[in-house]
Design a protein around this motif. Sequence first.
Motif, PDB file in Angstrom:
ATOM      1  N   PHE A 172       0.867  -1.188   0.000  1.00 27.66           N
ATOM      2  CA  PHE A 172       0.000   0.000   0.000  1.00 27.66           C
ATOM      3  C   PHE A 172       0.898   1.231   0.000  1.00 27.66           C
ATOM      4  N   ALA A 222      -0.211  -2.583 -15.459  1.00 26.01           N
ATOM      5  CA  ALA A 222       0.476  -1.524 -14.709  1.00 26.01           C
ATOM      6  C   ALA A 222       1.994  -1.694 -14.699  1.00 26.01           C
ATOM      7  N   ARG A 267       4.154  -3.954   5.684  1.00 27.38           N
ATOM      8  CA  ARG A 267       5.036  -4.238   6.822  1.00 27.38           C
ATOM      9  C   ARG A 267       4.607  -3.456   8.057  1.00 27.38           C
ATOM     10  N   LYS A 268       4.125  -2.223   7.805  1.00 29.83           N
ATOM     11  CA  LYS A 268       3.736  -1.377   8.957  1.00 29.83           C
ATOM     12  C   LYS A 268       2.253  -1.009   8.859  1.00 29.83           C
ATOM     13  N   GLY A 277       6.334  -4.910  -4.884  1.00 30.25           N
ATOM     14  CA  GLY A 277       7.603  -4.760  -5.610  1.00 30.25           C
ATOM     15  C   GLY A 277       8.624  -5.771  -5.121  1.00 30.25           C
ATOM     16  N   ASN A 324       4.453  -5.457 -11.002  1.00 27.63           N
ATOM     17  CA  ASN A 324       5.849  -5.761 -10.690  1.00 27.63           C
ATOM     18  C   ASN A 324       6.631  -6.252 -11.924  1.00 27.63           C
ATOM     19  N   LYS A 325       7.191  -5.288 -12.685  1.00 26.59           N
ATOM     20  CA  LYS A 325       7.917  -5.673 -13.909  1.00 26.59           C
ATOM     21  C   LYS A 325       9.186  -6.446 -13.599  1.00 26.59           C
TER      22      LYS A 325
HETATM   23  P1  NAP Z   1       6.274   1.627  -2.570  1.00 26.57           P
HETATM   24  O1  NAP Z   1       5.671   2.991  -2.567  1.00 26.57           O
HETATM   25  O2  NAP Z   1       7.640   1.433  -2.055  1.00 26.57           O
HETATM   26  O3  NAP Z   1       5.291   0.687  -1.744  1.00 26.57           O
HETATM   27  C1  NAP Z   1       5.570  -0.674  -1.461  1.00 26.57           C
HETATM   28  C2  NAP Z   1       4.512  -1.187  -0.514  1.00 26.57           C
HETATM   29  O4  NAP Z   1       4.727  -2.578  -0.326  1.00 26.57           O
HETATM   30  C3  NAP Z   1       4.548  -0.548   0.880  1.00 26.57           C
HETATM   31  O5  NAP Z   1       3.236  -0.385   1.351  1.00 26.57           O
HETATM   32  C4  NAP Z   1       5.284  -1.596   1.721  1.00 26.57           C
HETATM   33  O6  NAP Z   1       4.854  -1.619   3.061  1.00 26.57           O
HETATM   34  C5  NAP Z   1       4.830  -2.874   1.047  1.00 26.57           C
HETATM   35  N1  NAP Z   1       5.799  -3.946   1.233  1.00 26.57           N
HETATM   36  C6  NAP Z   1       7.084  -3.990   0.761  1.00 26.57           C
HETATM   37  N2  NAP Z   1       7.666  -5.131   1.152  1.00 26.57           N
HETATM   38  C7  NAP Z   1       6.730  -5.816   1.871  1.00 26.57           C
HETATM   39  C8  NAP Z   1       6.724  -7.058   2.552  1.00 26.57           C
HETATM   40  N3  NAP Z   1       7.807  -7.826   2.573  1.00 26.57           N
HETATM   41  N4  NAP Z   1       5.583  -7.462   3.177  1.00 26.57           N
HETATM   42  C9  NAP Z   1       4.486  -6.673   3.161  1.00 26.57           C
HETATM   43  N5  NAP Z   1       4.444  -5.466   2.553  1.00 26.57           N
HETATM   44  C10 NAP Z   1       5.543  -5.054   1.908  1.00 26.57           C
HETATM   45  O7  NAP Z   1       6.235   0.989  -4.036  1.00 26.57           O
HETATM   46  P2  NAP Z   1       5.346   1.471  -5.279  1.00 26.57           P
HETATM   47  O8  NAP Z   1       5.989   2.660  -5.897  1.00 26.57           O
HETATM   48  O9  NAP Z   1       3.920   1.534  -4.897  1.00 26.57           O
HETATM   49  O10 NAP Z   1       5.601   0.255  -6.293  1.00 26.57           O
HETATM   50  C11 NAP Z   1       4.946  -0.979  -6.115  1.00 26.57           C
HETATM   51  C12 NAP Z   1       5.139  -1.834  -7.388  1.00 26.57           C
HETATM   52  O11 NAP Z   1       4.581  -1.161  -8.494  1.00 26.57           O
HETATM   53  C13 NAP Z   1       6.598  -2.109  -7.759  1.00 26.57           C
HETATM   54  O12 NAP Z   1       6.702  -3.384  -8.318  1.00 26.57           O
HETATM   55  C14 NAP Z   1       6.892  -1.042  -8.818  1.00 26.57           C
HETATM   56  O13 NAP Z   1       7.917  -1.435  -9.696  1.00 26.57           O
HETATM   57  C15 NAP Z   1       5.560  -0.996  -9.521  1.00 26.57           C
HETATM   58  N6  NAP Z   1       5.264   0.256 -10.221  1.00 26.57           N
HETATM   59  C16 NAP Z   1       5.376   1.439  -9.575  1.00 26.57           C
HETATM   60  C17 NAP Z   1       5.055   2.615 -10.228  1.00 26.57           C
HETATM   61  C18 NAP Z   1       5.124   3.948  -9.509  1.00 26.57           C
HETATM   62  O14 NAP Z   1       4.743   4.955 -10.097  1.00 26.57           O
HETATM   63  N7  NAP Z   1       5.549   4.017  -8.265  1.00 26.57           N
HETATM   64  C19 NAP Z   1       4.667   2.574 -11.577  1.00 26.57           C
HETATM   65  C20 NAP Z   1       4.536   1.340 -12.220  1.00 26.57           C
HETATM   66  C21 NAP Z   1       4.836   0.175 -11.525  1.00 26.57           C
HETATM   67  P3  NAP Z   1       5.442  -0.626   4.191  1.00 26.57           P
HETATM   68  O15 NAP Z   1       5.052   0.745   3.723  1.00 26.57           O
HETATM   69  O16 NAP Z   1       4.774  -1.024   5.439  1.00 26.57           O
HETATM   70  O17 NAP Z   1       6.922  -0.862   4.165  1.00 26.57           O
END
Ligand code: NAP
Length: 435
Positions: free
Chosen positions: A12, A131, A46-47, A82, A105-106
């Motif tokens: 999230f 996505a 995680r949190k 991710g 998750n690319k």
């Molecule tokens: P992000 O903001 O870092 O969020 C990751 C989320 O996953 C956080 O809520 C984190 O929880 C949770 N998480 C990570 N490791 C975990 C674990 N071991 N157990 C449970 N929860 C876990 O990442 P994001 O930018 O949203 O990206 C997510 C995915 O989408 C990735 O694969 C990325 O490549 C892809 N993506 C992202 C974008 C973009 O614009 N950001 C665009 C296209 C694709 P905590 O907060 O509690 O640590």
Amino acid sequence: MTKAIKIGMAGFGNVGKGTYDVLQKNKDLIAQRSGADISVKRVVVRKPERVIPLVSEDVIVGHDWKDIINDPEIDVVVEVMGGIEPARSFIMEAINKGKHVVTANKALLAECGNEIFAAAQKAGVNVAFEAAVAGSIPIVKALREGLAANDIKWIAGIINGTCNFILSTMRDTGRAFDDVLAEAQKLGYAEADPTFDIEGIDTAHKIMLLSSIAFGVPVNMQKVHIEGISKLEAKDIKFAEELGYRIKLLGITKNQDYGVEVRVHPALVPNRRLLANVEGAMNAVVVKGDAAESSLYYGKGAGGEPTGSAVIADLVDIARTLNVDVSERPKMPTLRHSGEQLPWADFGDIVASYYMRIPVEDRPGVLAEITRIIADNNISIESLIQKESLDNKGTEVIMMTHSAKEAAVQKAIRTMQALSSVNGPIVLLRKEELV
Ligand code: NAP
């Protein structure tokens, strides 16, 4: 009657929250279009304490992804954590329990896609990933549906907003790479550790997935030639501009007589092409099909709600077919493995045209030495200009070539580099006409 579809969301952060917010904001529209009431039942992070205030009271927020897997009410899981683990285990276990999967998750799909898609096919569930490539741009759907009639010839895309922001800013301001990278980090366009983006790895993951959809090749990161932008100098951007080109980090995949090529590198694109005018953090993909010819897809490649929009498009697709027997469902965007597999191209076999910047001593005969080496390797010169070096150490020869084989060009570069009159590293960039 509207059916209820319960989602379990792992992650999230940017994308998870963006997806949740759009699902809330456009609930009625999405229900009308999908014929389903799609709601998030569980979120795992995680949190959990950070997420609880961001979601409504009926969402169960926890930290163990197995709670989603073991919840029989959850039909569809959304993986937006991710990384490789635990994302891989989460997806594989969801598939084994007969749940459909939507992921952004690319990195995971480019590394483990073959295993994941084989398991999904066996279990009769969908793994959807709109996505994962180019954020909000429906490029997977365009390839799968809109261009279904076409024999795809090639795809070229600006699919990493961080790199495009850096390259656009370097061109606009004439500033050096490191300086602009630091600004991109300050503005939130680049991560604290930018390696994945600037070294072309993220672009490679995405173009590998597109190649797999277009040409039916299994994902194989070993087959992708990857060069990033970290060594690019501001003066090459300036010289390219003077010659009528802009430098873009492109992900390119082509189906050629000599095999399927997948490559990522900075490329000179003629500035009259729409792709050359994609600026800042925007993304764009050009697809060349035999019937449709060229089509261009442009939009936001990242960001919470833009990426959430793509996640929900997949949820809507799944919702529309959830009550239909597996054998009757339209094919989802899985990677094609059936039929005869096209061979991979060797990187040395690719044919491109090239930009070379050769720093040389300013004395008679040097130009003749260089042009002889070029001719000896069967490369023909399109244009050649001599620039005065800014540090007065000699002069720089800027050469543009016609189409040539990569292996021949590399051999010519090695031979020229060994000349005593060449007094610095030769810069080699490829040119993409995109026609
Ligand atoms: P992000 O903001 O870092 O969020 C990751 C989320 O996953 C956080 O809520 C984190 O929880 C949770 N998480 C990570 N490791 C975990 C674990 N071991 N157990 C449970 N929860 C876990 O990442 P994001 O930018 O949203 O990206 C997510 C995915 O989408 C990735 O694969 C990325 O490549 C892809 N993506 C992202 C974008 C973009 O614009 N950001 C665009 C296209 C694709 P905590 O907060 O509690 O640590």
